[in-house]
Motif scaffolding. Structure first.
Motif, PDB file in Angstrom:
ATOM      1  N   GLY A  28       0.795  -1.218   0.000  1.00  0.00           N
ATOM      2  CA  GLY A  28       0.000   0.000   0.000  1.00  0.00           C
ATOM      3  C   GLY A  28       0.828   1.269   0.000  1.00  0.00           C
ATOM      4  O   GLY A  28       2.040   1.250   0.185  1.00  0.00           O
ATOM      5  N   ASP A  29       0.123   2.351  -0.246  1.00  0.00           N
ATOM      6  CA  ASP A  29       0.748   3.675  -0.249  1.00  0.00           C
ATOM      7  C   ASP A  29      -0.193   4.672   0.418  1.00  0.00           C
ATOM      8  O   ASP A  29      -1.298   4.322   0.832  1.00  0.00           O
ATOM      9  N   ILE A  30       0.232   5.888   0.473  1.00  0.00           N
ATOM     10  CA  ILE A  30      -0.520   6.928   1.177  1.00  0.00           C
ATOM     11  C   ILE A  30      -1.948   7.069   0.642  1.00  0.00           C
ATOM     12  O   ILE A  30      -2.854   7.434   1.379  1.00  0.00           O
ATOM     13  N   ASN A  31      -2.158   6.719  -0.626  1.00  0.00           N
ATOM     14  CA  ASN A  31      -3.487   6.836  -1.228  1.00  0.00           C
ATOM     15  C   ASN A  31      -4.365   5.610  -0.983  1.00  0.00           C
ATOM     16  O   ASN A  31      -5.577   5.740  -0.832  1.00  0.00           O
ATOM     17  N   THR A  32      -3.780   4.428  -0.964  1.00  0.00           N
ATOM     18  CA  THR A  32      -4.572   3.202  -0.851  1.00  0.00           C
ATOM     19  C   THR A  32      -4.687   2.673   0.574  1.00  0.00           C
ATOM     20  O   THR A  32      -5.619   1.919   0.875  1.00  0.00           O
TER      21      THR A  32
ATOM     22  N   PRO B  23      -5.581   3.956   3.534  1.00  0.00           N
ATOM     23  CA  PRO B  23      -6.804   4.155   4.342  1.00  0.00           C
ATOM     24  C   PRO B  23      -7.874   3.097   4.038  1.00  0.00           C
ATOM     25  O   PRO B  23      -8.463   2.528   4.959  1.00  0.00           O
TER      26      PRO B  23
ATOM     27  N   LYS C 279       4.383   3.174   1.044  1.00  0.00           N
ATOM     28  CA  LYS C 279       4.948   4.221   0.189  1.00  0.00           C
ATOM     29  C   LYS C 279       4.266   5.556   0.429  1.00  0.00           C
ATOM     30  O   LYS C 279       3.067   5.621   0.683  1.00  0.00           O
ATOM     31  N   GLY C 280       5.062   6.631   0.336  1.00  0.00           N
ATOM     32  CA  GLY C 280       4.514   7.975   0.399  1.00  0.00           C
ATOM     33  C   GLY C 280       4.556   8.641   1.756  1.00  0.00           C
ATOM     34  O   GLY C 280       4.066   9.755   1.911  1.00  0.00           O
TER      35      GLY C 280
ATOM     36  N   TYR D 231       0.143  11.423  11.481  1.00  0.00           N
ATOM     37  CA  TYR D 231      -0.838  11.299  10.404  1.00  0.00           C
ATOM     38  C   TYR D 231      -1.370   9.866  10.332  1.00  0.00           C
ATOM     39  O   TYR D 231      -2.584   9.650  10.225  1.00  0.00           O
TER      40      TYR D 231
ATOM     41  N   GLU E   8      -5.240   9.349  10.830  1.00  0.00           N
ATOM     42  CA  GLU E   8      -6.015   9.124   9.617  1.00  0.00           C
ATOM     43  C   GLU E   8      -6.224   7.649   9.270  1.00  0.00           C
ATOM     44  O   GLU E   8      -7.266   7.288   8.746  1.00  0.00           O
TER      45      GLU E   8
END
Length: 190
Positions: A39-43, A45, A66-67, A77, A81
């Motif tokens: 995963g990354d910062i976008n996926t 959550p 990632k990210g 964060y 989040e």
């Protein structure tokens, strides 16, 4: 076989999830804990929410996500989040900060030789991690015994555990739990 009340592992197998297909297979598994290795910062959550919706505790592997930066702001964060139950990392400073942010911290140690056992003991004292993941999980029993002498935290064996006998040997050698990506092992009775 020992079970860690502090880490909360009822079933000694932790699902090491490398992709979304692993999350899909959680419904039919006995595992109660997952190490999310993708995963990354976008996926992330959405991935964390999917795991939690299945009633599993989720630990985010910081080194593989990632990210995110390698600092306290990233951890704040992540806690606010993503709301994982904890984090996994090889980075001592991140784990120390994660604990200060109120996250459960799992220190991942690579043990290729006897000198790295001593280095690992030192790192665990610095990070004050809640648990340690020893890699590879097929290390000799004396490694687990040496680590346990100084620390009173759960030991998770991870890596190179492909067969039920591999898992049994790691648990008999002193690991409290194992982390495996092989989904065929998630429902084995150990």
């Amino acid at each position: 076989m020992k079970r860690s009340k502090r880490f909360g592992v009822e079933h000694p197998v932790i699902a090491a999830i490398r992709g979304e297909d692993g999350i899909d297979r959680l419904d039919e598994s006995l595992v109660t804990h997952c190490f999310l290795l993708c995963g990354d910062i976008n996926t992330l959550p959405g991935l964390v929410q999917r795991v939690r919706a299945k009633g599993k505790r989720v630990f985010l592997h910081l080194d593989l996500a990632k990210g995110f930066g390698n600092d306290r702001a990233a951890l704040a964060y992540i806690k606010r989040e993503l709301e994982p139950d904890g984090v996994v990392s090889t980075r001592t400073h991140l784990l120390k900060n994660a604990r200060e942010e109120g996250l459960t911290a799992v220190q991942r140690l690579f043990i290729p030789d006897s000198m790295s056992v001593e280095t690992g003991r030192h790192l665990l004292k610095q990070s004050k991690a809640d648990a340690v993941e020893v890699m590879p999980g097929v290390v000799p029993a004396w490694v687990y015994q040496t680590l346990r002498r100084d620390i009173q935290i759960p030991i998770v064996a991870g890596g190179l555990l492909h067969q039920p006998d591999d898992v049994r040997r790691a648990l008999e050698a002193g690991a409290d739990a194992v982390s495996v990506s092989n989904q065929a092992l998630w429902n084995q009775d150990f």
